[in-house]
Design a protein around this motif. Structure first.
Motif, PDB file in Angstrom:
ATOM      1  N   GLN A  92      74.846  77.659  18.251  1.00  0.00           N
ATOM      2  CA  GLN A  92      76.170  77.673  18.858  1.00  0.00           C
ATOM      3  C   GLN A  92      76.296  76.579  19.902  1.00  0.00           C
ATOM      4  O   GLN A  92      75.401  76.372  20.720  1.00  0.00           O
ATOM      5  N   LEU A  93      77.417  75.870  19.862  1.00  0.00           N
ATOM      6  CA  LEU A  93      77.728  74.824  20.833  1.00  0.00           C
ATOM      7  C   LEU A  93      79.053  75.147  21.503  1.00  0.00           C
ATOM      8  O   LEU A  93      80.040  75.451  20.834  1.00  0.00           O
ATOM      9  N   ILE A  94      79.079  75.074  22.820  1.00  0.00           N
ATOM     10  CA  ILE A  94      80.309  75.167  23.592  1.00  0.00           C
ATOM     11  C   ILE A  94      80.393  73.929  24.470  1.00  0.00           C
ATOM     12  O   ILE A  94      79.455  73.625  25.216  1.00  0.00           O
ATOM     13  N   LYS A  95      81.502  73.219  24.361  1.00  0.00           N
ATOM     14  CA  LYS A  95      81.671  71.993  25.135  1.00  0.00           C
ATOM     15  C   LYS A  95      83.028  71.990  25.816  1.00  0.00           C
ATOM     16  O   LYS A  95      84.059  72.205  25.166  1.00  0.00           O
ATOM     17  N   ILE A  96      83.021  71.756  27.119  1.00  0.00           N
ATOM     18  CA  ILE A  96      84.244  71.628  27.901  1.00  0.00           C
ATOM     19  C   ILE A  96      84.326  70.179  28.354  1.00  0.00           C
ATOM     20  O   ILE A  96      83.586  69.753  29.248  1.00  0.00           O
ATOM     21  N   ALA A  97      85.166  69.403  27.687  1.00  0.00           N
ATOM     22  CA  ALA A  97      85.279  67.974  27.976  1.00  0.00           C
ATOM     23  C   ALA A  97      85.815  67.766  29.390  1.00  0.00           C
ATOM     24  O   ALA A  97      86.750  68.434  29.823  1.00  0.00           O
ATOM     25  N   ASN A  98      85.196  66.838  30.116  1.00  0.00           N
ATOM     26  CA  ASN A  98      85.617  66.537  31.495  1.00  0.00           C
ATOM     27  C   ASN A  98      85.687  67.804  32.341  1.00  0.00           C
ATOM     28  O   ASN A  98      86.571  67.956  33.192  1.00  0.00           O
ATOM     29  N   GLY A  99      84.764  68.722  32.100  1.00  0.00           N
ATOM     30  CA  GLY A  99      84.798  70.021  32.768  1.00  0.00           C
ATOM     31  C   GLY A  99      84.725  69.948  34.276  1.00  0.00           C
ATOM     32  O   GLY A  99      85.291  70.804  34.972  1.00  0.00           O
ATOM     33  N   THR A 100      84.042  68.940  34.818  1.00  0.00           N
ATOM     34  CA  THR A 100      83.960  68.772  36.271  1.00  0.00           C
ATOM     35  C   THR A 100      84.442  67.386  36.704  1.00  0.00           C
ATOM     36  O   THR A 100      84.106  66.924  37.793  1.00  0.00           O
ATOM     37  N   GLY A 101      85.195  66.723  35.840  1.00  0.00           N
ATOM     38  CA  GLY A 101      85.704  65.397  36.153  1.00  0.00           C
ATOM     39  C   GLY A 101      85.550  64.461  34.967  1.00  0.00           C
ATOM     40  O   GLY A 101      84.935  64.805  33.951  1.00  0.00           O
ATOM     41  N   THR A 102      86.095  63.263  35.098  1.00  0.00           N
ATOM     42  CA  THR A 102      86.101  62.298  34.005  1.00  0.00           C
ATOM     43  C   THR A 102      84.677  61.955  33.565  1.00  0.00           C
ATOM     44  O   THR A 102      83.855  61.494  34.370  1.00  0.00           O
ATOM     45  N   GLY A 103      84.394  62.200  32.283  1.00  0.00           N
ATOM     46  CA  GLY A 103      83.066  61.908  31.743  1.00  0.00           C
ATOM     47  C   GLY A 103      82.003  62.907  32.111  1.00  0.00           C
ATOM     48  O   GLY A 103      80.847  62.757  31.694  1.00  0.00           O
ATOM     49  N   LYS A 104      82.356  63.943  32.857  1.00  0.00           N
ATOM     50  CA  LYS A 104      81.381  64.942  33.294  1.00  0.00           C
ATOM     51  C   LYS A 104      81.645  66.250  32.542  1.00  0.00           C
ATOM     52  O   LYS A 104      82.290  67.170  33.043  1.00  0.00           O
ATOM     53  N   ASP A 105      81.142  66.298  31.306  1.00  0.00           N
ATOM     54  CA  ASP A 105      81.359  67.454  30.442  1.00  0.00           C
ATOM     55  C   ASP A 105      80.451  68.615  30.840  1.00  0.00           C
ATOM     56  O   ASP A 105      79.362  68.415  31.394  1.00  0.00           O
ATOM     57  N   LEU A 106      80.911  69.808  30.549  1.00  0.00           N
ATOM     58  CA  LEU A 106      80.069  71.000  30.615  1.00  0.00           C
ATOM     59  C   LEU A 106      79.709  71.368  29.179  1.00  0.00           C
ATOM     60  O   LEU A 106      80.588  71.584  28.347  1.00  0.00           O
ATOM     61  N   ARG A 107      78.406  71.439  28.893  1.00  0.00           N
ATOM     62  CA  ARG A 107      77.945  71.611  27.520  1.00  0.00           C
ATOM     63  C   ARG A 107      76.833  72.658  27.486  1.00  0.00           C
ATOM     64  O   ARG A 107      75.920  72.638  28.305  1.00  0.00           O
ATOM     65  N   SER A 108      76.931  73.592  26.535  1.00  0.00           N
ATOM     66  CA  SER A 108      75.928  74.640  26.392  1.00  0.00           C
ATOM     67  C   SER A 108      75.577  74.796  24.920  1.00  0.00           C
ATOM     68  O   SER A 108      76.463  74.949  24.078  1.00  0.00           O
ATOM     69  N   VAL A 109      74.276  74.729  24.602  1.00  0.00           N
ATOM     70  CA  VAL A 109      73.777  74.905  23.238  1.00  0.00           C
ATOM     71  C   VAL A 109      72.854  76.106  23.232  1.00  0.00           C
ATOM     72  O   VAL A 109      71.995  76.258  24.105  1.00  0.00           O
ATOM     73  N   TYR A 110      73.050  76.973  22.229  1.00  0.00           N
ATOM     74  CA  TYR A 110      72.288  78.212  22.173  1.00  0.00           C
ATOM     75  C   TYR A 110      71.893  78.497  20.731  1.00  0.00           C
ATOM     76  O   TYR A 110      72.705  78.347  19.812  1.00  0.00           O
ATOM     77  N   ALA A 111      70.646  78.864  20.515  1.00  0.00           N
ATOM     78  CA  ALA A 111      70.162  79.243  19.183  1.00  0.00           C
ATOM     79  C   ALA A 111      69.366  80.528  19.294  1.00  0.00           C
ATOM     80  O   ALA A 111      68.677  80.772  20.291  1.00  0.00           O
ATOM     81  N   ASN A 112      69.456  81.383  18.260  1.00  0.00           N
ATOM     82  CA  ASN A 112      68.677  82.608  18.270  1.00  0.00           C
ATOM     83  C   ASN A 112      68.304  83.021  16.858  1.00  0.00           C
ATOM     84  O   ASN A 112      68.905  82.593  15.876  1.00  0.00           O
ATOM     85  N   ILE A 113      67.283  83.820  16.768  1.00  0.00           N
ATOM     86  CA  ILE A 113      66.843  84.424  15.514  1.00  0.00           C
ATOM     87  C   ILE A 113      66.632  85.901  15.810  1.00  0.00           C
ATOM     88  O   ILE A 113      65.583  86.316  16.287  1.00  0.00           O
ATOM     89  N   ILE A 114      67.660  86.703  15.579  1.00  0.00           N
ATOM     90  CA  ILE A 114      67.616  88.111  15.979  1.00  0.00           C
ATOM     91  C   ILE A 114      68.186  88.978  14.868  1.00  0.00           C
ATOM     92  O   ILE A 114      69.379  88.875  14.563  1.00  0.00           O
ATOM     93  N   PRO A 115      67.383  89.844  14.233  1.00  0.00           N
ATOM     94  CA  PRO A 115      67.996  90.862  13.371  1.00  0.00           C
ATOM     95  C   PRO A 115      68.891  91.751  14.248  1.00  0.00           C
ATOM     96  O   PRO A 115      68.457  92.227  15.293  1.00  0.00           O
ATOM     97  N   VAL A 116      70.122  91.971  13.830  1.00  0.00           N
ATOM     98  CA  VAL A 116      71.042  92.660  14.712  1.00  0.00           C
ATOM     99  C   VAL A 116      71.418  94.059  14.258  1.00  0.00           C
ATOM    100  O   VAL A 116      72.097  94.767  14.987  1.00  0.00           O
TER     101      VAL A 116
END
Length: 479
Positions: free
Chosen positions: A75-99
């Motif tokens: 999973q990728l979540i990206k907030i472009a210019n989240g804290t200003g010009t060219g300063k993105d907030l980016r979060s990458v998450y991976a899991n292997i979980i039987p649910v």
């Protein structure tokens, strides 16, 4: 003057987390998933052992057990210019979980019925990101510090939530065409949120006796566990090639909930133009054993399925309505809030520490198609909406912290096949999802800090998006 002073205070606590934490149909076991066993409201002649609609258990005449989940999910979540010009907030998450682990038990005692049970774990969101600003900006009055000042800023946010539940269901036929079912579900939600920002502006060396720098700092942390109970009543009707399902899910009822709030705020020598003198403020709180309340609204789901000729496959439609939830406090801060800083501290209310929630009404839709590819192999495909319940209107008068990270709508696709053998079914699939918005509110902007905005910058709207993909797996063993 008082109005502007209150606005000034509220701006201090405008940090808000905004990754899939405002959606009802994100789970692969939601009513519109279709590809995973049991993710339907109307009878789809599936071999799954636990159904979203418990009435469909009446059609399961074997004792069986299964395990289902994600072989891998990214999973990728990206907030472009989240804290200003060219300063993105980016979060990458991976899991292997039987649910999900589940099973059925068919009983021929009196009127035949089937019992289903399941244990599910849904890692709803794991969002982490941070950024830094380092620039020369004209922040302080020219009389006090001519020219541009050296500015340093940092921002970090973490939002993590999971939901673990246990279900017990029963389904039975009340006529040749009608089946009825009931489910009791107990769920434990664990939530952790933390936001932090720090901004400093250093005066030029020729400023005389003024303090060397001005600064603003705000950190907030909330952590809680909430145990709840809710019930489902399901109905199924079958007439030849046509299948209809109806499901009512009650609002959640609180059984237990405890949480903690940790907060620290500091303002040093900040001089907005509308105040007669610089502001200095210290505020600090650690509140434990707070009562926690987390609400799930009433929902109504409707499903319709129609078989193809010669039972070669099926098309399945599902919709579910979730009622709105008015603004309420998940965690309510007590009055023992420590604040110092002259007259301004008297306006620094404990209400600013409340962790809050408010939800608009949502209607989701899903469509799925299955087709018999070979005598023992069935192909599946589905698409569903996953609309966000985040609401700016309901939060208009909110002065506390909003817990959500996401506020955009998603579309989710699934493709898969089921291999049927005498003793087991093996289902594998692929899923992906995408959602975006151009109306995402910044929490801080390092481009334009000033004393007027407490070194937070002029907050605006920006683009944010989410993308995820994964491999699905389900294995069902018939005893």
């Amino acid at each position: 003057m008082i109005e502007r002073l209150l606005l000034f205070i509220f701006l201090i606590l405008s940090l808000n987390a905004s990754a899939q934490d405002t959606h009802y149909w994100s789970s692969n076991f939601s009513a519109g998933s279709f590809v995973m066993p049991g993710g339907v409201v109307a009878n789809n002649r599936d071999s799954g052992v636990v159904f979203y609609n418990p009435a469909l258990l009446a059609y399961s005449l074997k004792n069986s057990a299964s395990i289902s989940g994600n072989l891998y999910q990214w999973q990728l979540i990206k907030i472009a210019n989240g804290t200003g010009t060219g300063k993105d907030l980016r979060s990458v998450y991976a899991n292997i979980i039987p649910v999900m682990g589940s099973g059925t038990l068919h009983l021929n005692v009196g009127k035949a019925f089937t019992i289903g049970y399941a244990f599910l774990h849904d890692p709803q969101i794991n969002y982490q990101s941070h950024q830094q600003g380092n620039s020369d900006v004209d922040i302080i009055s020219q009389n006090e510090s001519p020219g541009k000042e050296s500015f340093l800023g940092q921002y970090a946010v973490q939002n993590k939530a999971s939901y673990t539940s246990a279900l017990l269901s029963v389904g039975f036929k009340i006529s040749d065409k009608v089946a009825l079912g009931f489910t009791g579900e107990s769920g434990l939600r664990h939530y952790f949120y933390q936001a932090y920002y720090s901004s400093r502006a250093f005066r030029n060396t020729s400023t005389g006796n003024y303090p060397a720098y001005i600064s603003a700092h705000d950190s907030y942390q909330a952590d809680y566990y909430h145990l709840n109970m809710r019930f489902k009543i399901g109905l199924s009707y079958d007439e030849g090639k046509n299948h209809v399902g109806l499901l009512l899910t009650t609002p959640s009822m609180r059984l237990y909930g405890k949480g903690t709030i940790l907060s620290d705020v500091e303002l040093n020598n900040i001089q907005p133009s509308f105040l007669p003198e610089p502001v200095n403020l210290l505020a600090n709180a650690r509140q434990t054993n707070l009562s926690a309340t987390w609400k799930m609204p009433v929902s109504v789901a409707l499903g319709y399925a129609r078989d193809f000729n010669n039972n070669k496959g099926q098309v399945n439609f599902t919709t579910e309505y979730f009622k709105n939830v008015p603004l309420y406090n998940i965690l309510t801060a007590t009055n023992d809030y420590f604040a110092r800083g002259g007259a301004i501290s008297a306006l620094y209310s404990p209400q600013l520490l409340n962790l809050t929630d408010a939800r608009r009404a949502v209607i989701n839709f899903g469509v799925g198609v299955s087709y018999l590819l070979k005598p023992n192999v069935t192909g599946y495909a589905s698409v569903r909406t996953d609309f966000s319940y985040a609401s700016e209107a309901l939060n208009k008068d909110n002065v506390g912290y909003q817990y959500n990270t996401t506020n955009w709508n998603n579309i989710r696709w699934q493709l898969g096949t089921n291999v049927k053998k005498r003793k087991f079914n093996l289902r594998t699939g692929f899923m992906f999802a995408y959602g975006s918005t151009n109306n995402y509110q910044q929490s801080i902007n390092f481009d334009s800090p000033s004393e007027e905005n407490i070194l937070e910058g002029e907050l605006g709207k920006t683009h944010a998006h989410h993308f995820s993909m994964g491999l699905l797996f389900a294995y069902i063993y018939n005893f």
